[in-house]
Design a protein around this motif. Structure first.
Motif, PDB file in Angstrom:
ATOM      1  N   ASP A  18       0.833  -1.212   0.000  1.00 51.51           N
ATOM      2  CA  ASP A  18       0.000   0.000   0.000  1.00 51.51           C
ATOM      3  C   ASP A  18       0.868   1.264   0.000  1.00 51.51           C
ATOM      4  N   ASN A  19       2.034   1.177   0.643  1.00 51.30           N
ATOM      5  CA  ASN A  19       2.972   2.291   0.556  1.00 51.30           C
ATOM      6  C   ASN A  19       3.332   2.556  -0.900  1.00 51.30           C
ATOM      7  N   VAL A  20       3.628   1.466  -1.618  1.00 52.94           N
ATOM      8  CA  VAL A  20       4.068   1.626  -3.012  1.00 52.94           C
ATOM      9  C   VAL A  20       2.901   2.075  -3.899  1.00 52.94           C
ATOM     10  N   ALA A  21       1.703   1.557  -3.574  1.00 57.29           N
ATOM     11  CA  ALA A  21       0.535   1.884  -4.412  1.00 57.29           C
ATOM     12  C   ALA A  21      -0.041   3.259  -4.070  1.00 57.29           C
ATOM     13  N   PHE A  22       0.572   3.956  -3.115  1.00 60.57           N
ATOM     14  CA  PHE A  22       0.031   5.228  -2.618  1.00 60.57           C
ATOM     15  C   PHE A  22      -0.265   6.230  -3.742  1.00 60.57           C
ATOM     16  N   GLY A  23       0.610   6.288  -4.697  1.00 59.02           N
ATOM     17  CA  GLY A  23       0.442   7.272  -5.774  1.00 59.02           C
ATOM     18  C   GLY A  23      -0.383   6.748  -6.937  1.00 59.02           C
ATOM     19  N   LEU A  24      -0.977   5.555  -6.764  1.00 61.61           N
ATOM     20  CA  LEU A  24      -1.736   4.954  -7.870  1.00 61.61           C
ATOM     21  C   LEU A  24      -3.228   4.903  -7.538  1.00 61.61           C
ATOM     22  N   LYS A  25      -3.666   5.809  -6.662  1.00 62.21           N
ATOM     23  CA  LYS A  25      -5.050   5.749  -6.171  1.00 62.21           C
ATOM     24  C   LYS A  25      -6.080   5.895  -7.283  1.00 62.21           C
ATOM     25  N   GLN A  26      -5.663   6.555  -8.370  1.00 66.62           N
ATOM     26  CA  GLN A  26      -6.653   6.781  -9.426  1.00 66.62           C
ATOM     27  C   GLN A  26      -6.775   5.593 -10.366  1.00 66.62           C
ATOM     28  N   LEU A  27      -5.956   4.597 -10.165  1.00 66.49           N
ATOM     29  CA  LEU A  27      -6.105   3.379 -10.965  1.00 66.49           C
ATOM     30  C   LEU A  27      -7.086   2.459 -10.252  1.00 66.49           C
ATOM     31  N   PRO A  28      -7.764   1.558 -11.009  1.00 66.96           N
ATOM     32  CA  PRO A  28      -8.579   0.551 -10.320  1.00 66.96           C
ATOM     33  C   PRO A  28      -7.680  -0.238  -9.367  1.00 66.96           C
ATOM     34  N   LYS A  29      -8.259  -0.700  -8.256  1.00 62.91           N
ATOM     35  CA  LYS A  29      -7.462  -1.303  -7.187  1.00 62.91           C
ATOM     36  C   LYS A  29      -6.581  -2.456  -7.676  1.00 62.91           C
ATOM     37  N   ASP A  30      -7.166  -3.318  -8.513  1.00 60.42           N
ATOM     38  CA  ASP A  30      -6.413  -4.499  -9.001  1.00 60.42           C
ATOM     39  C   ASP A  30      -5.195  -4.068  -9.788  1.00 60.42           C
ATOM     40  N   GLU A  31      -5.425  -3.058 -10.624  1.00 58.37           N
ATOM     41  CA  GLU A  31      -4.342  -2.590 -11.494  1.00 58.37           C
ATOM     42  C   GLU A  31      -3.219  -1.951 -10.663  1.00 58.37           C
ATOM     43  N   ALA A  32      -3.634  -1.145  -9.673  1.00 62.31           N
ATOM     44  CA  ALA A  32      -2.647  -0.496  -8.801  1.00 62.31           C
ATOM     45  C   ALA A  32      -1.835  -1.567  -8.078  1.00 62.31           C
ATOM     46  N   ARG A  33      -2.534  -2.593  -7.594  1.00 59.99           N
ATOM     47  CA  ARG A  33      -1.866  -3.675  -6.856  1.00 59.99           C
ATOM     48  C   ARG A  33      -0.863  -4.395  -7.768  1.00 59.99           C
ATOM     49  N   ARG A  34      -1.316  -4.644  -9.013  1.00 62.60           N
ATOM     50  CA  ARG A  34      -0.457  -5.351  -9.974  1.00 62.60           C
ATOM     51  C   ARG A  34       0.822  -4.544 -10.243  1.00 62.60           C
ATOM     52  N   GLU A  35       0.633  -3.249 -10.452  1.00 61.20           N
ATOM     53  CA  GLU A  35       1.800  -2.400 -10.764  1.00 61.20           C
ATOM     54  C   GLU A  35       2.749  -2.301  -9.576  1.00 61.20           C
ATOM     55  N   ALA A  36       2.147  -2.171  -8.388  1.00 61.10           N
ATOM     56  CA  ALA A  36       2.979  -2.053  -7.182  1.00 61.10           C
ATOM     57  C   ALA A  36       3.764  -3.351  -6.964  1.00 61.10           C
ATOM     58  N   LEU A  37       3.073  -4.480  -7.182  1.00 65.37           N
ATOM     59  CA  LEU A  37       3.765  -5.766  -7.011  1.00 65.37           C
ATOM     60  C   LEU A  37       4.885  -5.937  -8.035  1.00 65.37           C
ATOM     61  N   ALA A  38       4.604  -5.488  -9.266  1.00 63.58           N
ATOM     62  CA  ALA A  38       5.599  -5.636 -10.336  1.00 63.58           C
ATOM     63  C   ALA A  38       6.879  -4.879  -9.986  1.00 63.58           C
ATOM     64  N   ILE A  39       6.737  -3.678  -9.475  1.00 59.70           N
ATOM     65  CA  ILE A  39       7.956  -2.909  -9.172  1.00 59.70           C
ATOM     66  C   ILE A  39       8.643  -3.480  -7.921  1.00 59.70           C
ATOM     67  N   LEU A  40       7.837  -3.942  -6.956  1.00 63.36           N
ATOM     68  CA  LEU A  40       8.463  -4.573  -5.777  1.00 63.36           C
ATOM     69  C   LEU A  40       9.272  -5.784  -6.216  1.00 63.36           C
ATOM     70  N   SER A  41       8.744  -6.508  -7.184  1.00 66.43           N
ATOM     71  CA  SER A  41       9.472  -7.699  -7.623  1.00 66.43           C
ATOM     72  C   SER A  41      10.741  -7.307  -8.386  1.00 66.43           C
TER      73      SER A  41
END
Ligand code: ATP
Length: 381
Positions: A126-149
């Motif tokens: 959620d820290n990483v997805a903080f700036g992705l609030k305007q994306l749908p939740k799934d998409e924000a989660r996917r992007e945040a996970l991708a960069i964490l990986s």
């Protein structure tokens, strides 16, 4: 370190610099211009008229000693501080100037602080997805996970920041700052807490991400090697002034001052009087254009710029100055030697590849190419 850096900045202004990204946002590369920017704290001039043009998509590394104003320059660009004079422009639009001030959240600028201040009550994802609030939740989660990986931290996605080491938290902060793809990305010593190997892989990964997102970036560093590795261009700041900017090779080969020369290589500095437009050194006569007769000049010989050959086995007839190894220190890939050289008052420090067998007491022939030496007026340091 500035006084503001003593505590983590968890103010709304800081949080807003994880710029929110709109759905399907494309990053348009932006230019970032500093025009004679000044920043005063009382009597003290922390920025003394800095002008710098960062081109769209360019990565500029800002290099300079502690207290020279690097963080202040980023804070002024981000809008956390107002300049006392001059202007900041993004894509030629005035962000800060005598009559205008655009607040940080409207500048499209991402800033990664030195004290990166993760939100302690939010999970890492959620820290990483903080700036992705305007994306749908799934998409924000996917992007945040991708960069964490990409940063090797996906297994901590559902943990809270306090369980991470300092270096891991720093990487999460980097991920959080980059994932919204700000048009302008400002990073204050983003790799300072990482060990050498991790630092190199993070530099590469971060650079790849900046290129992919075409972010116009300023990366602050104390470390010249990091600046050379990451920067399309390096800007050197000293006491609030920009003293030189250019590509790494330019700054290394043609430093405009002794200060810049010292940043980019280990050098021997030897003072000689200028006579008839030149200095007479044991390595030969070297012209000193621009330095008046009667003044002193400093001859800079890079530690890597000295040729050494063992003079045993009939080598006395080889060309070069006679010398002797006075001290040898093993430093891994290289050895650092002190060589007593005929004609020089003090020993020269020389770096050679390890394995050249030049141990204490060995007689050597020393060659110095005057063309690779640098010369500065003695009072210019
Ligand atoms: P470091 O590499 O140590 O982080 P820096 O190059 O980032 O240093 P700055 O933090 O920009 O340096 O500080 C530049 C100068 O301005 C310092 O002398 C600092 O003490 C001063 N300064 C910065 N912020 C303030 C402030 N809020 N009030 C007073 N002086 C300040």
């Amino acid at each position: 370190m500035s006084r503001d850096k003593a505590k983590p900045d968890t103010t709304p202004a800081a949080a807003s610099l994880v710029v929110p990204r709109a759905r399907a946002a494309a990053t348009f590369a932006a230019s970032l211009t500093f025009e004679a920017v000044e920043r005063r704290y009382g009597e003290y001039l922390a920025l003394a008229g800095v002008s710098l043009d960062v081109k769209p998509g360019e990565v500029v590394c800002l290099l300079g000693p502690s207290g020279c104003g690097k963080t202040t320059l980023l804070r002024v660009a981000a809008g956390i501080e107002k300049p006392s004079g001059g202007r900041i422009l993004i894509n030629d639009r005035e962000m800060a100037g005598p009559s205008r001030f655009v607040p940080p959240e409207e500048r499209g600028v991402g800033l990664m602080f030195q004290d990166f201040a993760l939100f302690p009550h939010l999970k890492i994802l959620d820290n990483v997805a903080f700036g992705l609030k305007q994306l749908p939740k799934d998409e924000a989660r996917r992007e945040a996970l991708a960069i964490l990986s990409r940063f090797g931290l996906d297994r901590y996605a559902d943990d809270y920041p306090h369980i991470l080491s300092g270096g891991q938290q720093q990487r999460v902060a980097l991920a959080r700052a980059i994932v919204p793809r700000p048009a302008v990305m400002l990073m204050d010593e983003p790799f300072s807490g990482l060990d050498v190997q991790l630092r190199e892989s993070m530099q590469e990964e971060t650079l790849a991400l900046l290129r992919e997102t075409r972010a116009t970036s300023i990366v602050v560093t104390h470390n010249p090697e990091e600046a050379m590795r990451m920067g399309d261009r390096i800007a050197v700041l000293r006491a609030g002034r920009l003293v030189q900017s250019g590509q790494a090779e330019d700054l290394y080969r043609h430093p405009a001052s002794l200060f810049v020369a010292r940043l980019f290589s280990e050098i021997n500095e030897i003072t000689f009087p200028v006579r008839h437009g030149a200095i007479d050194t044991p390595a030969g006569r070297i012209p000193t254009p621009g330095i008046a007769n009667g003044r002193d000049a400093i001859l800079c010989i890079r530690e890597r710029g000295v040729g050494l050959t063992a003079s045993g086995g009939g080598g006395h007839s080889r060309p070069g100055l006679s010398g002797r190894v006075l001290h040898a220190k093993f430093l891994g890939d290289v050895a650092r030697l002190e060589i007593g050289v005929e004609g020089f008052d003090k020993p020269l420090r020389v770096r050679v590849d390890e394995g050249e067998g030049l141990t204490k007491g060995v007689e050597v022939k020393v060659t110095i190419d005057p063309k690779t030496a640098l010369i500065f007026p003695a009072d210019s340091a």
